[in-house]
Design a protein around this motif. Structure first.
Motif, PDB file in Angstrom:
ATOM      1  N   PHE A   8      39.472  32.169  26.325  1.00  0.00           N
ATOM      2  CA  PHE A   8      39.712  32.428  27.558  1.00  0.00           C
ATOM      3  C   PHE A   8      38.926  33.147  28.538  1.00  0.00           C
ATOM      4  O   PHE A   8      38.365  34.240  28.288  1.00  0.00           O
ATOM      5  CB  PHE A   8      41.176  32.938  28.000  1.00  0.00           C
ATOM      6  CG  PHE A   8      42.202  31.932  27.529  1.00  0.00           C
ATOM      7  CD1 PHE A   8      42.812  31.100  28.265  1.00  0.00           C
ATOM      8  CD2 PHE A   8      42.701  32.001  26.082  1.00  0.00           C
ATOM      9  CE1 PHE A   8      43.850  30.131  27.914  1.00  0.00           C
ATOM     10  CE2 PHE A   8      43.944  31.186  25.886  1.00  0.00           C
ATOM     11  CZ  PHE A   8      44.507  30.288  26.721  1.00  0.00           C
ATOM     12  N   ASP A   9      38.435  32.690  29.737  1.00  0.00           N
ATOM     13  CA  ASP A   9      38.091  33.396  30.715  1.00  0.00           C
ATOM     14  C   ASP A   9      39.242  34.251  31.366  1.00  0.00           C
ATOM     15  O   ASP A   9      40.293  33.875  31.092  1.00  0.00           O
ATOM     16  CB  ASP A   9      37.359  32.426  31.890  1.00  0.00           C
ATOM     17  CG  ASP A   9      36.868  33.345  33.210  1.00  0.00           C
ATOM     18  OD1 ASP A   9      36.111  34.455  33.029  1.00  0.00           O
ATOM     19  OD2 ASP A   9      37.344  32.765  34.239  1.00  0.00           O
ATOM     20  N   MET A  10      39.032  35.096  32.010  1.00  0.00           N
ATOM     21  CA  MET A  10      39.948  36.058  32.669  1.00  0.00           C
ATOM     22  C   MET A  10      40.204  35.625  34.176  1.00  0.00           C
ATOM     23  O   MET A  10      41.149  35.006  34.617  1.00  0.00           O
ATOM     24  CB  MET A  10      39.800  37.432  32.565  1.00  0.00           C
ATOM     25  CG  MET A  10      40.964  38.298  32.762  1.00  0.00           C
ATOM     26  SD  MET A  10      40.477  40.530  32.458  1.00  0.00           S
ATOM     27  CE  MET A  10      39.373  40.639  33.824  1.00  0.00           C
ATOM     28  N   ASP A  11      39.065  36.193  34.907  1.00  0.00           N
ATOM     29  CA  ASP A  11      39.390  36.254  36.573  1.00  0.00           C
ATOM     30  C   ASP A  11      39.491  34.702  36.955  1.00  0.00           C
ATOM     31  O   ASP A  11      38.488  33.856  36.720  1.00  0.00           O
ATOM     32  CB  ASP A  11      38.289  36.883  37.104  1.00  0.00           C
ATOM     33  CG  ASP A  11      38.657  38.535  36.641  1.00  0.00           C
ATOM     34  OD1 ASP A  11      39.536  38.980  37.180  1.00  0.00           O
ATOM     35  OD2 ASP A  11      37.330  38.857  36.196  1.00  0.00           O
ATOM     36  N   ASP A  16      44.869  35.758  38.818  1.00  0.00           N
ATOM     37  CA  ASP A  16      44.716  35.330  40.241  1.00  0.00           C
ATOM     38  C   ASP A  16      43.783  36.315  40.811  1.00  0.00           C
ATOM     39  O   ASP A  16      44.533  36.821  41.899  1.00  0.00           O
ATOM     40  CB  ASP A  16      45.744  34.649  41.032  1.00  0.00           C
ATOM     41  CG  ASP A  16      45.283  34.148  42.164  1.00  0.00           C
ATOM     42  OD1 ASP A  16      44.008  34.113  42.307  1.00  0.00           O
ATOM     43  OD2 ASP A  16      46.318  34.004  43.237  1.00  0.00           O
ATOM     44  N   THR A  17      42.656  36.574  40.401  1.00  0.00           N
ATOM     45  CA  THR A  17      42.080  37.863  40.741  1.00  0.00           C
ATOM     46  C   THR A  17      40.781  37.529  41.677  1.00  0.00           C
ATOM     47  O   THR A  17      40.053  38.311  42.277  1.00  0.00           O
ATOM     48  CB  THR A  17      41.795  38.758  39.791  1.00  0.00           C
ATOM     49  OG1 THR A  17      41.011  38.121  38.908  1.00  0.00           O
ATOM     50  CG2 THR A  17      42.782  39.529  39.033  1.00  0.00           C
ATOM     51  N   ALA A  87      40.509  49.209  42.145  1.00  0.00           N
ATOM     52  CA  ALA A  87      41.828  49.748  42.964  1.00  0.00           C
ATOM     53  C   ALA A  87      42.622  48.625  43.226  1.00  0.00           C
ATOM     54  O   ALA A  87      43.772  48.612  43.122  1.00  0.00           O
ATOM     55  CB  ALA A  87      41.181  50.217  44.109  1.00  0.00           C
ATOM     56  N   ARG A  88      42.196  47.225  43.478  1.00  0.00           N
ATOM     57  CA  ARG A  88      42.981  46.026  43.731  1.00  0.00           C
ATOM     58  C   ARG A  88      43.712  45.619  42.430  1.00  0.00           C
ATOM     59  O   ARG A  88      44.868  45.319  42.632  1.00  0.00           O
ATOM     60  CB  ARG A  88      42.063  44.885  44.310  1.00  0.00           C
ATOM     61  CG  ARG A  88      41.423  45.405  45.849  1.00  0.00           C
ATOM     62  CD  ARG A  88      40.369  44.628  46.403  1.00  0.00           C
ATOM     63  NE  ARG A  88      40.246  44.722  47.631  1.00  0.00           N
ATOM     64  CZ  ARG A  88      39.616  45.764  48.159  1.00  0.00           C
ATOM     65  NH1 ARG A  88      39.143  46.393  47.370  1.00  0.00           N
ATOM     66  NH2 ARG A  88      39.361  45.779  49.335  1.00  0.00           N
ATOM     67  N   ARG A  94      48.573  38.943  39.807  1.00  0.00           N
ATOM     68  CA  ARG A  94      49.381  37.695  39.804  1.00  0.00           C
ATOM     69  C   ARG A  94      48.606  36.777  38.757  1.00  0.00           C
ATOM     70  O   ARG A  94      47.581  36.549  38.645  1.00  0.00           O
ATOM     71  CB  ARG A  94      49.449  37.022  41.334  1.00  0.00           C
ATOM     72  CG  ARG A  94      50.450  35.888  40.990  1.00  0.00           C
ATOM     73  CD  ARG A  94      50.569  35.117  42.341  1.00  0.00           C
ATOM     74  NE  ARG A  94      49.598  34.023  42.385  1.00  0.00           N
ATOM     75  CZ  ARG A  94      49.260  33.170  42.125  1.00  0.00           C
ATOM     76  NH1 ARG A  94      50.532  32.467  41.351  1.00  0.00           N
ATOM     77  NH2 ARG A  94      48.209  32.303  42.403  1.00  0.00           N
ATOM     78  N   PHE A  95      49.592  36.058  37.491  1.00  0.00           N
ATOM     79  CA  PHE A  95      49.182  35.414  36.890  1.00  0.00           C
ATOM     80  C   PHE A  95      49.010  34.038  37.175  1.00  0.00           C
ATOM     81  O   PHE A  95      49.782  33.531  37.954  1.00  0.00           O
ATOM     82  CB  PHE A  95      49.979  35.375  35.540  1.00  0.00           C
ATOM     83  CG  PHE A  95      50.337  36.846  34.889  1.00  0.00           C
ATOM     84  CD1 PHE A  95      49.338  37.389  34.313  1.00  0.00           C
ATOM     85  CD2 PHE A  95      51.386  37.562  34.916  1.00  0.00           C
ATOM     86  CE1 PHE A  95      49.226  38.497  33.751  1.00  0.00           C
ATOM     87  CE2 PHE A  95      51.530  38.667  34.252  1.00  0.00           C
ATOM     88  CZ  PHE A  95      50.481  39.382  33.957  1.00  0.00           C
ATOM     89  N   VAL A  96      48.066  33.259  36.956  1.00  0.00           N
ATOM     90  CA  VAL A  96      47.897  31.999  37.273  1.00  0.00           C
ATOM     91  C   VAL A  96      49.150  31.128  36.661  1.00  0.00           C
ATOM     92  O   VAL A  96      49.439  31.394  35.640  1.00  0.00           O
ATOM     93  CB  VAL A  96      46.475  31.337  36.538  1.00  0.00           C
ATOM     94  CG1 VAL A  96      46.402  29.761  36.862  1.00  0.00           C
ATOM     95  CG2 VAL A  96      45.479  32.062  37.289  1.00  0.00           C
TER      96      VAL A  96
END
Length: 209
Positions: A8-11, A16-17, A87-88, A94-96
């Motif tokens: 898996f990719d992450m962002d 949802d980043t 920081a964000r 939020r998870f996709v």
């Protein structure tokens, strides 16, 4: 089984980043006297911190609007990007849609999974604190000689898992990540920038004859 592992990719794929990364890049860009637009999207989304920093500095130089030297420095801009993004992320992600369900099914089926991210380890660890899934291995940016779009991160994860690239499915959302996974020899499932993974819930099921 039609495959041996899922990478898996992450962002933008699991969490949802992408919007948070764009906000971070936009903030740093403003310090350089640059305003990001849609034309910058492919140079920011799915890119490493170093790639994005280089793009911002190039934009600033082209516009002849770079500010103080301490801002227009590659190492400083990269650190600023990481700080703004961290920081964000720390404030919560939020998870996709469908991501947790898919990860749960893969875990229940004992399908090996790996996380292969273009984000640095600091960012990845912040997300992992909020992502309840036992990845067999995690590869972050900076942990291989080259990052995405080169195949190195995927090849490293595949090597750690002890599987063949052709028996791996990579799930990606950006052209950079897709290029990396394909170059590594993986089969690739592409999800849109604002994706839902619900339709992939049966990924761990054996193929029907």
């Amino acid at each position: 089984m039609p495959f041996d592992a899922v990478l898996f990719d992450m962002d933008g794929t699991l969490v949802d980043t992408e919007g948070l990364w764009w906000e971070a890049a936009s903030s740093v860009a403003r310090d350089l006297g640059v305003r990001l637009t849609g034309d910058d999207a492919d140079s920011v989304h799915g890119r490493t911190v170093a790639d994005t920093a280089a793009h911002l500095l190039s934009r600033a130089a082209s516009a002849s609007r770079a500010q103080d030297d301490h801002v227009a420095d590659m190492a400083v801009v990269s650190e600023r990007l990481t700080e703004e993004f961290a920081a964000r992320i720390a404030a919560g992600v939020r998870f996709v849609d469908g991501a947790l369900g898919l990860l749960g099914e893969l875990a229940a089926g004992e399908v090996p999974t790996a996380l292969v991210s273009a984000s640095p380890r600091r960012i990845v660890d912040l997300v992992l604190k909020q992502l309840p899934h036992p990845f067999r291995t995690v590869v972050a940016d900076g942990e291989t000689p080259r990052g995405k779009p080169y195949p190195d991160p995927y090849l490293e994860a595949i090597s750690r898992l002890g599987v063949e690239p052709a028996r791996c499915v990579a799930i990606e959302d950006s052209p950079t990540g897709i290029a990396a996974a394909r170059a590594a020899g993986c089969r690739v499932l592409t999800v849109p920038r604002m994706p839902t993974l619900a339709q992939l819930h049966s990924l761990d099921r054996p193929a029907r004859s």
